[in-house]
Each structure stands twice: as structure tokens, then as C-alpha cells.
Design a protein around this motif. Structure first.
Motif, PDB file in Angstrom:
ATOM      1  N   ASP A 189     -11.319  11.020   2.074  1.00  0.00           N
ATOM      2  CA  ASP A 189     -11.152  11.051   0.616  1.00  0.00           C
ATOM      3  C   ASP A 189     -11.103   9.635   0.048  1.00  0.00           C
ATOM      4  OD1 ASP A 189     -11.056  13.827   0.581  1.00  0.00           O
ATOM      5  OD2 ASP A 189      -8.866  13.931   0.387  1.00  0.00           O
ATOM      6  N   GLU A 190     -10.303   8.769   0.680  1.00  0.00           N
ATOM      7  CA  GLU A 190     -10.169   7.386   0.208  1.00  0.00           C
ATOM      8  C   GLU A 190     -11.496   6.629   0.287  1.00  0.00           C
ATOM      9  OE1 GLU A 190      -7.295   5.661  -1.086  1.00  0.00           O
ATOM     10  OE2 GLU A 190      -6.740   7.772  -1.330  1.00  0.00           O
ATOM     11  N   ASN A 249     -18.180  12.803   0.416  1.00  0.00           N
ATOM     12  CA  ASN A 249     -18.357  14.105  -0.237  1.00  0.00           C
ATOM     13  C   ASN A 249     -17.342  15.103   0.309  1.00  0.00           C
ATOM     14  OD1 ASN A 249     -19.323  16.835  -0.730  1.00  0.00           O
ATOM     15  ND2 ASN A 249     -21.267  15.909  -1.330  1.00  0.00           N
ATOM     16  N   PRO A 250     -16.608  15.794  -0.568  1.00  0.00           N
ATOM     17  CA  PRO A 250     -15.590  16.748  -0.117  1.00  0.00           C
ATOM     18  C   PRO A 250     -16.154  17.943   0.646  1.00  0.00           C
ATOM     19  CG  PRO A 250     -15.738  16.730  -2.520  1.00  0.00           C
ATOM     20  CD  PRO A 250     -16.630  15.649  -2.019  1.00  0.00           C
ATOM     21  N   LEU A 251     -17.454  18.109   0.642  1.00  0.00           N
ATOM     22  CA  LEU A 251     -18.064  19.200   1.402  1.00  0.00           C
ATOM     23  C   LEU A 251     -18.543  18.750   2.778  1.00  0.00           C
ATOM     24  CD1 LEU A 251     -20.090  20.931  -1.459  1.00  0.00           C
ATOM     25  CD2 LEU A 251     -17.841  21.548  -0.548  1.00  0.00           C
ATOM     26  N   ALA A 252     -18.295  17.494   3.120  1.00  0.00           N
ATOM     27  CA  ALA A 252     -18.712  16.971   4.425  1.00  0.00           C
ATOM     28  C   ALA A 252     -17.948  17.685   5.546  1.00  0.00           C
ATOM     29  CB  ALA A 252     -18.461  15.474   4.497  1.00  0.00           C
ATOM     30  N   GLU A 253     -18.532  17.648   6.744  1.00  0.00           N
ATOM     31  CA  GLU A 253     -17.938  18.307   7.904  1.00  0.00           C
ATOM     32  C   GLU A 253     -17.672  17.288   9.011  1.00  0.00           C
ATOM     33  OE1 GLU A 253     -20.201  21.715   9.179  1.00  0.00           O
ATOM     34  OE2 GLU A 253     -20.812  22.114   7.116  1.00  0.00           O
ATOM     35  N   GLU A 261     -26.275  17.206  -1.183  1.00  0.00           N
ATOM     36  CA  GLU A 261     -26.017  17.853   0.106  1.00  0.00           C
ATOM     37  C   GLU A 261     -24.890  17.154   0.856  1.00  0.00           C
ATOM     38  OE1 GLU A 261     -27.561  20.641   1.353  1.00  0.00           O
ATOM     39  OE2 GLU A 261     -28.399  20.726  -0.659  1.00  0.00           O
ATOM     40  N   PRO A 262     -23.915  17.929   1.334  1.00  0.00           N
ATOM     41  CA  PRO A 262     -22.862  17.323   2.158  1.00  0.00           C
ATOM     42  C   PRO A 262     -23.408  16.953   3.529  1.00  0.00           C
ATOM     43  CG  PRO A 262     -22.592  19.684   2.069  1.00  0.00           C
ATOM     44  CD  PRO A 262     -23.726  19.345   1.137  1.00  0.00           C
TER      45      PRO A 262
END
Length: 172
Positions: free
Chosen positions: A27-28, A32-36, A83-84
Motif C-alpha cells: 500500500d505504501e 495496485n490494490p488488486l495485485a496478488e 490490470e492488476p
């Protein structure tokens, strides 16, 4: 952020905390918040095998990072990608982390240099602290940071310290 964790190490660890510190670092860093991301905790024998196979090293190491593709890392809207990314895998060895926590007593990388004076370990520094540091270290490697050259080392370890300080000081 999808973070999968599997503990195959035989050590009891706080998996939720490892996931949380990884999520904090990502996050910092604006990922992308959808990353894995995948985190695997392994025993010394398996880490020794991985270290030999992929890094040419002898014996176990504390953390390995296997990026999927550094070209596809999505740092969020600033890059204009929708795209994540599948970031890759972080492999941690709690047994090595436990030994290092007792030996170094700090996550300060200067304490780990071969020519550094023998550190006085802090009794408050635990395997959990070491695993937090190693998780952040692995995340940074997945994001393309390295420490092979002095300038890269300063940048990566400075960022690592900043992320750990913000994690530990966030009023949990």
C-alpha cells in the motif's frame, strides 16, 4: 490486495501479521490494490535447496523473492494501467529468522555487515520482528529493488527502514 500465505515450516508464526506487513508495504509503495502476492514459509532443508538451485548459494538463507515479471508491476493509477499484477512469491525461513533475531537483535542492516562490530542483541527483538523485516525486504525485491551496488543498497535499505518504521508506529 490478494495475499496468500502457506506455512510449511513447522514453526508457529503469526501468518496474519506477515500478511498485514506485506499489505502495508505494498500500500505504501502505491501498488495496485488488486495485485496478488504469495508468501511461503519453509523449513531449513527446503530453503537450502531453493537457495542452491536459484541463487547458487550454500546453506539456507532467510528470504528469497521470485518476481513474476517486473515489467508488469502496476503501481496504481499514476501509471494508467487497469490490470492488476501477479507480483510473485516471497519465501521465508522462520528457523533462520529466529537465529538471526537472536544473533543480531535488530533489523538495522549495518549490524549484519561482515566487518561490523559484534552487536548487542536487543532482548525485545523477536523472530516476529525479523519476519516483518524479511517480508518487507522480499516485497521490495518483488518491486524491482536490489542491494547489489552501494547506491542501490542505500536506497533499498532506507526504504525498508521507512516502511518498517511506519508499520511499527501506526498505533496498532
Amino acid at each position: 490486495m490478494s495475499i496468500e500465505i502457506a506455512n510449511e515450516s513447522g514453526f508457529e508464526v503469526d501468518a496474519d501479521e506477515i500478511v498485514a506487513v506485506a499489505r502495508h508495504a505494498l500500500d505504501e509503495m502505491g501498488v495496485n490494490p488488486l495485485a496478488e502476492l504469495s508468501v511461503l514459509l519453509v523449513d531449513v532443508d527446503y530453503m537450502t535447496e531453493l537457495n542452491h538451485r536459484w541463487m547458487g548459494g550454500d546453506g539456507p538463507t532467510d528470504v528469497l523473492a521470485f518476481p513474476m515479471d517486473e515489467e508488469t508491476i502496476d503501481h496504481g493509477p499514476a501509471e494508467g494501467r487497469a490490470e492488476p499484477a501477479l507480483l510473485g512469491d516471497i519465501v521465508l525461513c522462520p528457523e533462520v529468522a529466529s537465529r538471526q533475531a537472536a544473533q543480531f537483535g535488530s533489523d538495522d542492516p549495518r549490524m549484519r555487515q561482515p566487518d561490523a562490530p559484534a552487536p548487542t542483541p536487543s532482548p525485545d527483538y523477536t523472530m516476529a520482528n525479523e519476519l516483518q523485516m524479511l517480508t518487507v525486504h522480499g516485497v521490495l525485491h518483488l518491486l524491482g529493488f536490489d542491494h547489489a551496488e552501494p547506491e542501490e543498497e542505500r536506497e533499498m535499505f532506507g526504504l525498508q527502514a521507512k516502511l518498517l518504521n511506519s508499520w511499527r508506529g501506526r498505533g496498532r
